[in-house]
Design a protein around this motif. Structure first.
Motif, PDB file in Angstrom:
ATOM      1  N   ILE A   1      43.757  91.229 -53.846  1.00 51.53           N
ATOM      2  CA  ILE A   1      44.215  92.407 -53.112  1.00 51.53           C
ATOM      3  C   ILE A   1      43.222  93.543 -53.368  1.00 51.53           C
ATOM      4  CG2 ILE A   1      45.659  93.498 -54.884  1.00 51.53           C
ATOM      5  CD1 ILE A   1      47.849  93.696 -52.691  1.00 51.53           C
ATOM      6  N   GLN A   2      43.035  94.404 -52.385  1.00 54.98           N
ATOM      7  CA  GLN A   2      42.057  95.477 -52.513  1.00 54.98           C
ATOM      8  C   GLN A   2      42.726  96.756 -53.009  1.00 54.98           C
ATOM      9  OE1 GLN A   2      39.322  95.950 -49.205  1.00 54.98           O
ATOM     10  NE2 GLN A   2      39.703  93.848 -48.543  1.00 54.98           N
ATOM     11  N   VAL A   3      42.079  97.373 -53.999  1.00 55.48           N
ATOM     12  CA  VAL A   3      42.567  98.608 -54.607  1.00 55.48           C
ATOM     13  C   VAL A   3      41.452  99.641 -54.542  1.00 55.48           C
ATOM     14  CG1 VAL A   3      43.431  99.670 -56.738  1.00 55.48           C
ATOM     15  CG2 VAL A   3      44.128  97.344 -56.134  1.00 55.48           C
ATOM     16  N   LYS A   4      41.822 100.886 -54.242  1.00 52.87           N
ATOM     17  CA  LYS A   4      40.831 101.962 -54.170  1.00 52.87           C
ATOM     18  C   LYS A   4      40.914 102.792 -55.447  1.00 52.87           C
ATOM     19  CE  LYS A   4      40.086 103.737 -50.161  1.00 52.87           C
ATOM     20  NZ  LYS A   4      40.199 104.501 -48.890  1.00 52.87           N
ATOM     21  N   THR A   5      39.778 102.926 -56.139  1.00 53.52           N
ATOM     22  CA  THR A   5      39.727 103.677 -57.393  1.00 53.52           C
ATOM     23  C   THR A   5      39.696 105.178 -57.108  1.00 53.52           C
ATOM     24  OG1 THR A   5      37.316 103.740 -57.529  1.00 53.52           O
ATOM     25  CG2 THR A   5      38.415 101.780 -58.386  1.00 53.52           C
ATOM     26  N   LYS A   6      39.778 105.991 -58.195  1.00 53.14           N
ATOM     27  CA  LYS A   6      39.749 107.441 -58.018  1.00 53.14           C
ATOM     28  C   LYS A   6      38.370 107.925 -57.566  1.00 53.14           C
ATOM     29  CE  LYS A   6      38.810 108.550 -62.894  1.00 53.14           C
ATOM     30  NZ  LYS A   6      39.285 109.314 -64.064  1.00 53.14           N
ATOM     31  N   GLN A   7      37.325 107.086 -57.747  1.00 58.25           N
ATOM     32  CA  GLN A   7      35.993 107.404 -57.224  1.00 58.25           C
ATOM     33  C   GLN A   7      35.832 106.956 -55.778  1.00 58.25           C
ATOM     34  OE1 GLN A   7      36.353 105.642 -60.171  1.00 58.25           O
ATOM     35  NE2 GLN A   7      36.018 107.359 -61.571  1.00 58.25           N
ATOM     36  N   ASN A   8      36.961 106.543 -55.150  1.00 58.93           N
ATOM     37  CA  ASN A   8      36.983 106.082 -53.763  1.00 58.93           C
ATOM     38  C   ASN A   8      36.232 104.767 -53.564  1.00 58.93           C
ATOM     39  OD1 ASN A   8      38.396 106.940 -51.502  1.00 58.93           O
ATOM     40  ND2 ASN A   8      36.525 107.558 -50.439  1.00 58.93           N
TER      41      ASN A   8
ATOM     42  N   ILE B   1      36.229 100.668 -53.550  1.00 59.66           N
ATOM     43  CA  ILE B   1      37.202  99.601 -53.277  1.00 59.66           C
ATOM     44  C   ILE B   1      36.842  98.380 -54.122  1.00 59.66           C
ATOM     45  CG2 ILE B   1      38.196  98.116 -51.508  1.00 59.66           C
ATOM     46  CD1 ILE B   1      37.443 100.247 -49.451  1.00 59.66           C
ATOM     47  N   VAL B   2      37.823  97.880 -54.872  1.00 64.13           N
ATOM     48  CA  VAL B   2      37.613  96.705 -55.717  1.00 64.13           C
ATOM     49  C   VAL B   2      38.720  95.691 -55.446  1.00 64.13           C
ATOM     50  CG1 VAL B   2      36.459  98.015 -57.533  1.00 64.13           C
ATOM     51  CG2 VAL B   2      38.934  97.700 -57.633  1.00 64.13           C
ATOM     52  N   ARG B   3      38.452  94.433 -55.804  1.00 63.87           N
ATOM     53  CA  ARG B   3      39.459  93.394 -55.663  1.00 63.87           C
ATOM     54  C   ARG B   3      40.226  93.237 -56.970  1.00 63.87           C
ATOM     55  NH1 ARG B   3      39.581  90.852 -50.998  1.00 63.87           N
ATOM     56  NH2 ARG B   3      37.686  90.636 -49.747  1.00 63.87           N
ATOM     57  N   GLU B   4      41.529  93.084 -56.864  1.00 59.95           N
ATOM     58  CA  GLU B   4      42.392  92.911 -58.031  1.00 59.95           C
ATOM     59  C   GLU B   4      43.150  91.592 -57.868  1.00 59.95           C
ATOM     60  OE1 GLU B   4      43.727  93.108 -61.417  1.00 59.95           O
ATOM     61  OE2 GLU B   4      42.772  95.006 -60.877  1.00 59.95           O
ATOM     62  N   SER B   5      42.988  90.690 -58.850  1.00 60.23           N
ATOM     63  CA  SER B   5      43.607  89.365 -58.734  1.00 60.23           C
ATOM     64  C   SER B   5      44.934  89.263 -59.468  1.00 60.23           C
ATOM     65  CB  SER B   5      42.650  88.289 -59.282  1.00 60.23           C
ATOM     66  OG  SER B   5      42.360  88.537 -60.643  1.00 60.23           O
ATOM     67  N   ASP B   6      45.332  90.310 -60.193  1.00 63.69           N
ATOM     68  CA  ASP B   6      46.566  90.257 -60.984  1.00 63.69           C
ATOM     69  C   ASP B   6      47.579  91.296 -60.525  1.00 63.69           C
ATOM     70  OD1 ASP B   6      45.381  88.258 -62.501  1.00 63.69           O
ATOM     71  OD2 ASP B   6      44.507  89.672 -63.904  1.00 63.69           O
TER      72      ASP B   6
END
Length: 788
Positions: A95-102, A104-109
């Motif tokens: 699932i894709q998550v957007k960090t506070k630095q804008n 986008i990273v993938r999160e598998s958990d």
């Protein structure tokens, strides 16, 4: 008295520096490996036992299904008084998550669950509260540090992508990291009702064949892990029997053949093989656990035998000193006590190098075997007792055996160098040598054969050419709708040979069942693929009857089948398979890893506006430019999407990650076995040459050349290495054939695999013994014959 014996032991160690140093290092390596394997075994058997009252917590299963329907545990809680609590659990694999630095990273958990998950599993909150609405999410302390640093994130918003857009979720609280021996390992836990957003994604990936509208929270969707907590003294078998009435709500063809079961949480880690839903869990392998137990026992035996040999070699160097002690009145018990004390002292010192082996071993095991071993396991009382027992056993047993041997020899014999029945002792020594080299050659053959099978598995695909194919997922609706445009643009890039799309591209790991219905309503299941026009040509799949897919058109779907399906159902191109027209028949090809045999297959054609992935065949000379052009197109169409592209051959390598990790472990044990074999051979050669010192001196006096002495001593050892080689062959063949049973297609076991392991053992023996025999052969013979 003990202080004096300790001083004597220290002087003895310093006097015999080389044997003592080798003993300490060899024993340190052996003890370090034993301790790390014991720690792994204890850790593997401790999963989910951190849960308060874990003996009353169960997972619900139905037949071989580890996943259940959403309403089941809630209905049970309302109707069965034995159920005191429950929670449901669903994990999003990517699932894709957007960090506070804008960024986008993938999160598998990223997971979804009822808020009772924390109470039942005993997970505490560091701050805040569980997520109880679809607009909230709780995060683990490591995730909080990763995404927010030192700031307190409670109340802050983190954007998470579901479907085609980002949804802002408010962080409701921070929970403790789940323990390393937990089968569940979430970094995010959102409210269970939010999981509804995930179920549309897989259906969308199937394109035209995934338009069935299903509600995730009814009895038709088997997608959730379900846990229940029973009251004290409740009988899980009785509760499971009363659950049978809920099968009437199921929409499953063979539901009457299936039965509910409550699986204890302590059995999930090692007892879930064959169940669905394993991707949600961290699981172990009970067969590998037995393997670790056998290995640890073997290392203990080898290390103990090695240490006895090396200790005996050190004692043999000072038998004159022991004889003098006996002549001055030292009792048998005094001699034994001295040798036992010295032995235990060396064992304690050897724990120093063992610490480095343990530290290195934890990282190696976690990296290669995907384990979660940590230093916390050494706080386990059971492990501490086992370590103390191993240390005391090793030092005391080795010292006692050597002490018993030398304490029984008369003082005059010790002073004159006669140490008893050397023939019987020599047979025992050489039997240890045979054991050492047999184990080494089994491991050496194993690493060669396993590595060869892995290489074969990556290149031995039948009926398909996966080379020079770049694959990228179309992860948004905009990208899927733009497939034809992306395809046309990529065909203009130099080096691109062809472009095609599909929902899946073989070889792939999952099994996609395609059920075709007969006129009578009967359903027949096939191995399935969903691909677009040009994909069979791109993959090099040969059409042997009819044609491949042409341009997509609406209407009743045409199918392509493989020759296995054509033979089984006796159809050809242009004929009907059930109610579907067969457009073409392709030659059998491996659609999955080489672990599985080729099955009858049906290939459906995908709508070009609903492709889940794009595949690009290149000439292999301009791949960087091809990938960069594809990246730019993705950014233009969906700038918020993460671009990922990889070669099909890299995906194939991922199928054999477990085997590669096993090869690394086998290689590590092969190196360990070689080191222990060298240590043991060194000890045996010290003892043997010490026994034959006078014989060597007499041969030198009578004109024997140094090379003749070297040859005489080496042949005496090499014949035992050859015996070990003969023993290792049938053992290696049997073990490797058992290991290869996991593959449907396998490389043959060639003779040179065993010849190579035997040659390496002979080389190790020659290099180890030659140094000792050269020292004996070049020594002044007068020293050996001085007292004759």
């Amino acid at each position: 008295m003990i202080f004096c014996d300790l001083k004597s032991a220290i002087r003895s160690i310093l006097r015999n520096k080389i044997p003592s140093l080798i003993s300490i290092l060899g024993l340190g390596i052996g003890l370090g490996c034993i301790i790390i394997l014991l720690a792994l075994i204890i850790h593997e058997k401790s999963f989910n036992k951190f849960i308060p009252d874990y003996k009353n917590v169960y997972r619900i299963t139905l037949g071989d299904m580890g996943l259940t329907q959403y309403p089941l545990p809630e209905v049970m809680s309302g109707e069965l008084p034995e159920v005191k609590g429950y929670f449901r659990y669903y994990r999003a694999m990517s699932i894709q998550v957007k960090t506070k630095q804008n960024e986008i990273v993938r999160e598998s958990d990223f997971c979804f669950s009822d808020s009772s998950v924390y109470r039942i599993l005993g997970i505490k909150f560091l701050s805040g509260n569980p997520a109880v609405t679809p607009g909230e999410v709780a995060i683990a302390e490591d995730a909080a540090l990763k995404y927010f640093g030192d700031l307190s994130p409670v109340g802050k918003v983190i954007p998470v992508k579901f479907g085609d857009g980002f949804t802002p979720l408010t962080i409701s609280g921070i929970f403790e990291n789940f323990p390393s021996n937990s089968t569940l390992f979430p970094s995010f836990i959102a409210d269970i009702k939010l999981s509804e957003k995930m179920f549309s994604q897989f259906q969308r990936s199937l394109g035209d064949f995934g338009r069935e509208n299903r509600t995730p929270f009814d009895w038709t969707n088997t997608a959730f892990l379900s846990y229940v907590k029973l009251g004290q003294n409740s009988d899980p078998l009785e509760v499971a029997a009363r659950m049978e009435k809920y099968k009437e709500f199921l929409v499953i063809e063979n539901k009457n053949e299936l039965h509910y079961r409550l699986q204890p949480v302590s059995e999930i880690y090692l007892g879930s093989e064959g169940f669905s839903g394993n991707n949600f869990l961290r699981l172990g392998n009970p067969g590998e656990l037995v393997y670790y137990e056998v290995i640890s026992l073997m290392i203990l035996i080898i290390s103990l035998a090695n240490y006895i040999l090396l200790t005996r070699a050190g004692v043999a160097e000072r038998i004159f000193s022991l004889g003098t002690r006996k002549a001055f009145g030292a009792s048998h018990g005094k001699i034994r006590r001295l040798i036992i004390l010295e032995s235990n002292f060396i064992v304690l010192i050897s724990l120093i190098p063992a610490v480095f082996i343990i530290d290195f071993g934890i990282d190696l095991i976690n990296t290669t075997l995907n384990k979660t071993l940590s230093a916390d396991v050494f706080l386990n009382p059971r492990l501490c007792l086992l370590i103390v027992a191993v240390v005391i056993l090793t030092g005391t047993l080795a010292g006692w055996l050597n002490g018993l041997h030398y304490s029984r020899i008369p003082a005059l014999d010790l002073i004159s160098g006669r140490t008893g029945n050397s023939r019987r002792t020599g047979r025992w020594d050489y039997s240890v040598l045979v054991l050492h080299f047999t184990i080494y050659m089994v491991f050496a053959s194993g690493i060669i054969a396993v590595s060869r099978q892995i290489e074969y598995s990556k290149s031995g695909y039948k009926g398909i050419d996966p080379k020079n194919i770049l694959v990228s997922e179309l992860t948004s609706a905009d990208l899927m709708n733009s497939f034809n445009m992306i395809k046309n643009e990529m065909l203009r890039v130099p080096g691109v040979i062809s472009v095609a799309g599909g929902s899946f591209i073989p070889p792939f790991g999952a099994y996609l069942p395609v059920n075709l219905a007969t006129v009578e309503g009967e359903r027949i299941s096939f191995d399935g693929l969903i691909m677009g026009e040009g994909m069979t040509e791109l993959l090099g799949i040969k059409v042997i009857d009819g044609t491949s897919f042409g341009p997509y058109k609406e209407g009743p779907p045409e199918v392509i089948i493989n020759e296995s399906a054509a033979k089984e159902h006796k159809v050809r191109a242009g004929e009907k398979l059930l109610v579907f027209m067969v457009k073409g028949v392709v030659k059998d090809f491996n659609a999955h890893s080489l672990h599985t045999a080729i099955q009858p297959m049906v290939i459906l054609q995908q709508n070009p506006e609903m492709m889940r992935l794009i595949a690009i065949k290149t000439d292999g000379k301009n791949d960087k430019a091809v990938e960069e052009r594809l990246r730019n197109l993705f950014r233009q169409i969906s700038p918020d999407e993460i671009f990922e592209a990889n070669h099909l051959t890299d995906r194939i390598e991922n199928f054999y990650e477990r085997e590669r990790n096993q090869a690394k472990i086998i290689g590590a044990f092969a190196i360990l076995a070689a080191i222990l074999s060298i240590m043991g051979l060194f000890g045996i050669s010290l003892i043997s040459i010490a026994r034959r010192r006078k014989e060597i001196g007499l041969r030198k006096v009578n004109g024997a050349a140094t090379r003749e002495v070297l040859l005489m001593v080496n042949i005496d050892f090499l014949k035992w290495v050859l015996v070990a080689f003969l023993i290792s062959i049938p053992v290696s063949v049997w073990l490797l054939n058992k290991w290869l049973e996991r593959f449907a297609y396998k490389a043959e076991l060639s003779w040179w695999i065993f010849a190579a392991s035997g040659f390496s053992a002979v080389l190790i023996a020659i290099l180890t013994v030659s140094w000792q025999s050269w020292r004996a052969a070049t020594r002044n013979p007068v020293e050996a014959l001085r007292y004759e």
